[in-house]
Design a protein around this motif. Structure first.
Motif, PDB file in Angstrom:
ATOM      1  N   SER A  22      11.751  14.600 -15.023  1.00 47.93           N
ATOM      2  CA  SER A  22      12.695  13.663 -15.652  1.00 47.93           C
ATOM      3  C   SER A  22      12.138  12.315 -15.848  1.00 47.93           C
ATOM      4  N   GLN A  25      27.235  15.718 -19.938  1.00 46.93           N
ATOM      5  CA  GLN A  25      26.347  17.052 -19.171  1.00 46.93           C
ATOM      6  C   GLN A  25      25.817  17.475 -20.491  1.00 46.93           C
ATOM      7  N   LYS A  26      26.724  18.116 -21.391  1.00 48.31           N
ATOM      8  CA  LYS A  26      26.480  18.855 -22.400  1.00 48.31           C
ATOM      9  C   LYS A  26      25.576  18.242 -23.516  1.00 48.31           C
ATOM     10  N   ASP A  50      21.919  18.071 -21.755  1.00 41.70           N
ATOM     11  CA  ASP A  50      21.270  19.567 -22.022  1.00 41.70           C
ATOM     12  C   ASP A  50      21.225  20.020 -23.447  1.00 41.70           C
ATOM     13  N   LYS A  54      23.534  21.194 -25.359  1.00 40.79           N
ATOM     14  CA  LYS A  54      24.227  22.616 -25.161  1.00 40.79           C
ATOM     15  C   LYS A  54      25.049  22.775 -26.408  1.00 40.79           C
ATOM     16  N   TYR A  58      23.552  14.088 -12.067  1.00 40.78           N
ATOM     17  CA  TYR A  58      23.243  15.460 -12.706  1.00 40.78           C
ATOM     18  C   TYR A  58      21.788  15.576 -13.175  1.00 40.78           C
ATOM     19  N   ARG A  59      21.277  14.490 -14.015  1.00 34.30           N
ATOM     20  CA  ARG A  59      19.964  14.551 -14.808  1.00 34.30           C
ATOM     21  C   ARG A  59      18.944  14.730 -13.812  1.00 34.30           C
ATOM     22  N   LYS A  99      29.474  27.343 -15.969  1.00 35.12           N
ATOM     23  CA  LYS A  99      28.238  27.281 -15.300  1.00 35.12           C
ATOM     24  C   LYS A  99      27.674  28.450 -14.572  1.00 35.12           C
ATOM     25  N   ALA A 135      23.657  28.223 -14.486  1.00 35.87           N
ATOM     26  CA  ALA A 135      23.278  26.822 -14.654  1.00 35.87           C
ATOM     27  C   ALA A 135      22.684  26.460 -13.168  1.00 35.87           C
TER      28      ALA A 135
END
Lengths: 214, 454
Positions: free
Chosen positions: A49, B68-69, B72, B74, B182-183, B253, B258
């Motif tokens: 990252s 989040q999505k 990602d 998604k 999160y990342r 998840k 995930a």
């Protein structure tokens, strides 16, 4: 019935989402291997990252807990004294402190520092002489009122106004109402003492608001 | 802002714009204490508070999910973002119903802007664009001022811009931090922040509903949003809605395998602890332990369902649904007994069926790649929990009225004994003194006269 193991099974589902076969005996062992896997995954993520810098100075929680005050200081009036908890009397009146030199905090209401109007009351005089809030009226806008909890955590409020009300028509509801900001209202008696009723004819309210971060 | 005129548009319609949630109800049970001091969990003011809590906290949840999505990449990003926009729509309508259409539109523009800046932030992150990230944060800073200014004016200073900016900063920072955690793979932190971010909005909801009801008291039957009973309802709403949100997300998840699944599941378990603590505060430790066992079981059955889905095991899915059916009975029986029949088992079973069906539908839509349906289901599941909070708080307050009687003073304190004050007695004294003086003077004059005459 596997009710009890609901939480554990949840953990078992982790890696693949379809391998919740282990029985509970194996659970500890599998948990620790999962932990290792997770750590590996985290390293992976961190490595991939980039070097983006996370923003600084984030405020993740509002300071709205407030404090349970045990002491109050009003430097402009040379007041430094203890706080008693007071409630609501049978007749609907706000209770008053037992001491003439202490201040009563309405502890069923807002805490100082939490959203709403925290309310404190102190006597203006006893039967024979002045009491703690004798000079409350002299407070001016900008004067500070400091309250502390038992761990010494201090909050500083700033006078924003003062108002005298007839004791029977004072806007009690407003004085004790909720508010989005943190306020602290100080009450004492003022005006003529009505001997028949055993109380002063007026009430003085000094309004203060929490100062922004010091 | 032409708010004054527009407010005749009747703020009450706020409650009409937001679906009313009915599950099992404490009704059929007489409301013993009426009047302004009665500990009620539902009246126009408290209902407004709950409605705003629903929309604001769902905003926080959907924003986190969409971010989040988004990062990602998604497939369900669009749907999550779409649901977030519908939430904005509902919130703007609510604002419009209080302050007029024009103000509603203005609110929508400002509110939408901050969602846009979050999207910018995510996009810049995906593109590894440090400048872009800084730019987005700067825009969010500006947004805070604009939003705070709007609400300060609308509420005629009841919500102060400075306080609002502070509150908005917390909201923004929580979402940014949840995303950053999160990342970078710090999932526990990420999920702590999700819960915190949702919970924070309940304070905003209380503040805003307080300001509105203070501003238009007659539209809200002069009721207060700030009562112990109202706080109980909000507290239960908060923990129950977080349950639905976290359960739905955890199931996604789980099926995705995930990396943040375990953190999501752990947060869901922490939420169970929160609900259990709430139950304990009312029904004691033993009742709470029993509750926790039953409640945790249904989470376990959802996990079974997800697992069976992953394994394409139709029998396993059926089995999980059968277990969930059994759970409903047990949970309903527990609550019926605990509330001494204030919540009826039959109604509760019905309500729990809705909850279970919504979560299963949300999950099945997700695995079936019908993402808009999935997020619609999630939104309904979320809102449903506010009905649960209302019913349960209503039953509890009815069962333990003394605990929620907490009254504010109706009169000012008696803070003086007159020792240093001019009193009505003094006044009499003074007038007496005047009389004495007068008579003394008269006496002197008389005496003088007498002397002169002698």
């Amino acid at each position: 019935m596997k009710k009890v193991f609901g939480g554990l099974m949840l953990a078992g589902l982790l890696i693949t989402g379809c391998s919740a076969q282990e029985d509970t005996k194996n659970n500890k062992a599998s948990e620790s291997s999962e932990t290792i896997k997770i750590q590996e995954q985290e390293k992976e993520v961190k490595a991939s990252s980039t070097e983006l810098t996370p923003p600084e100075g984030l405020k993740l929680k509002a300071d709205t807990e407030g404090i349970v005050p045990i002491a109050i200081e009003i430097p402009a009036l040379n007041i430094s004294t203890e706080i008693e908890k007071v409630g609501r009397l049978e007749n609907g009146q706000m209770g008053v402190p037992k001491g003439m030199d202490t201040v009563g905090w309405f502890s069923d209401g807002a805490k100082p520092g939490s959203p709403g109007n925290a309310v404190m009351a102190g006597h203006v005089d006893s039967k024979s002489g002045p009491a703690v809030f004798y000079k409350l009226e002299e407070l001016k806008n900008g004067d500070e009122v400091i309250v502390k909890d038992q761990d010494g955590k201090a909050l500083t409020f700033e006078v924003t106004g003062k108002e005298k009300y007839n004791r029977e028509t004072a806007p009690v509801e407003k004085i004790f109402d909720y508010a989005y900001g943190s306020k602290l209202n100080l009450i004492t008696c003022t005006g003529t003492f009505n001997v028949e009723e055993g109380t002063h004819e007026e009430r003085l309210v000094v309004y203060t608001e929490l100062k922004a971060d010091e | 802002m032409k708010m004054k005129k527009a407010l005749l548009a009747v703020p009450l319609s706020v409650s009409l714009l937001i679906p009313t949630f009915t599950v099992a109800n404490a009704h059929g049970h007489e409301n013993h204490s009426k009047g302004p001091m009665s500990a009620e969990v539902s009246n126009p003011a408290i209902d407004l508070r709950a409605s705003l809590d629903t929309l604001l906290s769902e905003h926080a949840f959907l924003a986190v999910v969409a971010m989040q999505k988004g990062i990602d990449g998604k497939e369900d990003f669009e749907a999550a973002a779409g649901q977030l926009n519908q939430n904005t729509e509902a919130l703007s309508k609510a604002v419009g119903s209080v302050y007029g259409e024009e103000a509603g539109a203005q609110f929508k523009e400002i509110w939408s802007s901050h969602i846009g800046y979050f999207v910018d932030y995510v996009t810049a992150t995906a593109e590894n664009n440090e400048e872009g990230r800084k730019q987005a944060l700067a825009e969010l800073d500006k947004y805070r001022t604009t939003q705070a200014d709007f609400l300060d004016k609308a509420t005629e200073g009841r919500l102060k811009a400075a306080d609002l900016e502070e509150g908005l900063k917390v909201h923004i920072d929580q979402l940014i931090w949840a995303f950053e955690s999160y990342r970078t793979g710090e999932y526990d932190k990420a999920y702590d922040n999700i819960s915190e971010a949702m919970h924070h909005m309940f304070m905003t909801g209380k503040g805003l509903s307080w300001a509105i009801t203070d501003q238009f008291p007659d539209k809200f039957e002069n009721k207060s949003v700030d009562t112990p009973a109202a706080d109980l309802r909000a507290d239960l709403n908060s923990v129950f809605s977080a349950h639905a949100a976290l359960a739905a997300l955890t199931m996604q998840k789980g099926i995705d395998g995930a990396k943040d699944f375990e953190a999501a599941a752990a947060e869901l378990n922490e939420n169970t602890d929160d609900i259990t603590a709430a139950v304990e505060s009312v029904y004691g430790a033993e009742g709470a332990a029993q509750f926790k066992e039953i409640w945790s079981s249904h989470i376990g059955y959802f996990v079974d369902y997800v697992t069976a889905t992953a394994e394409k095991n139709e029998d396993g899915k059926k089995q999980a649904i059968a277990e969930l059916d059994e759970y409903r009975m047990e949970q309903a029986k527990f609550l019926d007994t605990a509330t001494e029949g204030r919540l009826k088992a039959a109604d509760l079973e019905e309500g729990l069926k809705v909850h279970i069906d919504q979560l299963l539908a949300a999950f099945n839509s997700y695995t079936g790649k019908d993402y808009p349906a999935a997020y619609k289901n999630i939104s309904e599941a979320y809102a449903h929990m506010f009905g649960v909070g209302q019913s349960l708080s209503g039953a509890i307050v009815d069962q333990f009225p003394d605990k929620f009687a907490g009254q504010k003073p109706s009169d000012m304190p008696k803070t003086g004994m007159g020792g240093m004050s001019q009193s009505t007695n003094d006044a009499i004294l003074w007038s007496l003194f005047g009389l004495i003086l007068a008579s003394a003077t008269t006496a002197m004059i008389l005496r003088k006269k007498a002397t002169n005459n002698s």
